[in-house]
Design a protein around this motif. Structure first.
Motif, PDB file in Angstrom:
ATOM      1  N   PRO A 155       0.804  -1.228   0.000  1.00 41.84           N
ATOM      2  CA  PRO A 155       0.000   0.000   0.000  1.00 41.84           C
ATOM      3  C   PRO A 155       0.833   1.273   0.000  1.00 41.84           C
ATOM      4  O   PRO A 155       0.354   2.326  -0.419  1.00 41.84           O
ATOM      5  N   SER A 156       2.081   1.201   0.453  1.00 42.29           N
ATOM      6  CA  SER A 156       2.903   2.414   0.505  1.00 42.29           C
ATOM      7  C   SER A 156       3.571   2.727  -0.833  1.00 42.29           C
ATOM      8  O   SER A 156       3.973   3.881  -1.063  1.00 42.29           O
ATOM      9  N   ALA A 157       3.705   1.733  -1.716  1.00 39.24           N
ATOM     10  CA  ALA A 157       4.442   1.951  -2.965  1.00 39.24           C
ATOM     11  C   ALA A 157       3.812   3.039  -3.842  1.00 39.24           C
ATOM     12  O   ALA A 157       4.532   3.918  -4.341  1.00 39.24           O
ATOM     13  N   PRO A 158       2.488   3.032  -4.071  1.00 39.49           N
ATOM     14  CA  PRO A 158       1.905   4.106  -4.894  1.00 39.49           C
ATOM     15  C   PRO A 158       2.064   5.482  -4.259  1.00 39.49           C
ATOM     16  O   PRO A 158       2.207   6.491  -4.969  1.00 39.49           O
ATOM     17  N   VAL A 159       2.040   5.537  -2.921  1.00 38.40           N
ATOM     18  CA  VAL A 159       2.210   6.813  -2.234  1.00 38.40           C
ATOM     19  C   VAL A 159       3.629   7.337  -2.448  1.00 38.40           C
ATOM     20  O   VAL A 159       3.829   8.520  -2.786  1.00 38.40           O
ATOM     21  N   GLU A 160       4.605   6.463  -2.261  1.00 39.97           N
ATOM     22  CA  GLU A 160       5.998   6.871  -2.458  1.00 39.97           C
ATOM     23  C   GLU A 160       6.215   7.368  -3.882  1.00 39.97           C
ATOM     24  O   GLU A 160       6.873   8.403  -4.111  1.00 39.97           O
TER      25      GLU A 160
END
Length: 353
Positions: A155-160
């Motif tokens: 879930p953090s990859a698209p945010v990063e």
């Protein structure tokens, strides 16, 4: 005049659907078309189309009519006095703006719809020039990955990825029209993290942010219910997106606008001739650039044969189809509405001579 009466059905279909895959889709425009035609009138019209075009195809599509050799047939179909004039409505969504609008709406939702709309328009209009082609595509791709339900990583990859692109664009655009919007987006990282965490914890939302079908169905119901609270009976091509829960969401969404009951009947397009009066966002429409007025009119007709057709942009202005306005851009509602003046359904009996 009430546009939809209790004993009438509105036949609908879409064109240009790529699901959530908007930036890399086959077309720049998503179209949702609807017609108010009696079944016998629609069938007689298709018999006439087959006679004039002489194609053996069982299901006619836009490319049959968009060929230059069939221009006269297209004009007959759409011109004043033709079978569908006054009985059709097309809702067009520019996919790139849809991504921008949804991104701004998610991250900058401070309760002021006007400010969010202005931010989305600013990004859409100035972004390609300020960022350059590569930077603009990087922004759209990162925004798309942030909003879409499915992700190949955590879930953090698209945010990063999204905020890495935003930070790079901020450094390269210190004093431009879009710099203030980029600053506000950069400060909204906690909102993005909450969004991805919520999807990971609870699964896909009922109405995905990046699917344009349901918002256009809502707009279609509002159009045909204008002028009266009677029921709107939709006959729609079968779509996986149109589950009972989402159809109920459409009904709830239109209720504040004064629409009456929404009734549904899902069919296969080839089995209901009215549904085959579908819009087109086919490769024959101009691609890879925001649609101009002529693009939108071509979806429904042409300035020459539909002098009374108008295009209403989302800020409320109405533009006669025959006047030139190349490069018209969508605003907050991220769509063009292409429609013709409403006529009484009884007039359809005189349209095929």
């Amino acid at each position: 005049m009430t546009r939809s009466r209790g004993d009438e059905e509105i036949a609908c279909d879409e064109s240009g659907s790529d699901g959530e895959n908007l930036p890399a889709g086959n077309t720049d425009v998503f179209a949702h078309g609807s017609v108010r035609l009696r079944t016998d009138i629609a069938a007689e019209c298709f018999r006439e189309l087959r006679h004039r075009i002489r194609s053996p195809a069982e299901e006619y599509k836009a490319n049959h009519l968009l060929r230059e050799k069939h221009r006269a047939v297209l004009e007959w179909l759409l011109a004043p006095g033709g079978p569908v004039h006054g009985h059709a409505h097309v809702h067009l969504i520019d996919k790139a703006f849809f991504v921008v609008d949804r991104t701004v709406g998610l991250l900058l939702d401070d309760g002021d719809d006007g400010d969010r709309g202005l931010d989305a328009v600013t990004l859409y209009r100035a972004g390609p020039h300020a960022f350059g082609d590569e930077g603009w595509q990087d922004f759209l791709t990162a925004a798309h990955q942030l909003l879409r339900v499915r992700t190949d990583h955590g879930p953090s990859a698209p945010v990063e990825a999204f905020f890495r692109v935003v930070d790079g664009l901020r450094r390269a655009n210190g004093r431009t029209t879009v710099s203030a919007v980029l600053d506000r987006l950069a400060a909204a990282r906690p909102v993005a993290e909450d969004h991805r965490a919520r999807i990971a914890a609870t699964g896909p939302p009922l109405v995905p942010l990046l699917d344009p079908l349901l918002p256009t169905v809502v707009a279609t119901v509002r159009h045909w219910s204008a002028g009266g609270p009677g029921p709107v009976r939709l006959v729609h091509d079968r779509q996986n997106m149109l589950t009972p829960q989402r159809m109920a969401w459409v009904a709830e969404s239109v209720r504040p606008a004064g629409a009456g009951r929404v009734e549904w009947r899902l069919v296969e397009a080839r089995l209901d001739v009215r549904v085959q009066y579908r819009p087109t966002s086919s490769p024959e429409s101009p691609g890879r650039s925001p649609p101009t007025r002529s693009t939108a009119v071509a979806t429904h007709g042409s300035p020459r044969c539909c002098a009374r057709t108008s295009i209403r942009d989302p800020c409320g202005a109405t533009h006669p189809a025959g006047s030139g306005c190349a490069g018209m851009r969508p605003t907050r509602a991220c769509a063009w509405l292409v429609e013709t003046p409403q006529e009484d359904p009884a007039a359809q009996d005189h349209r095929l001579s």
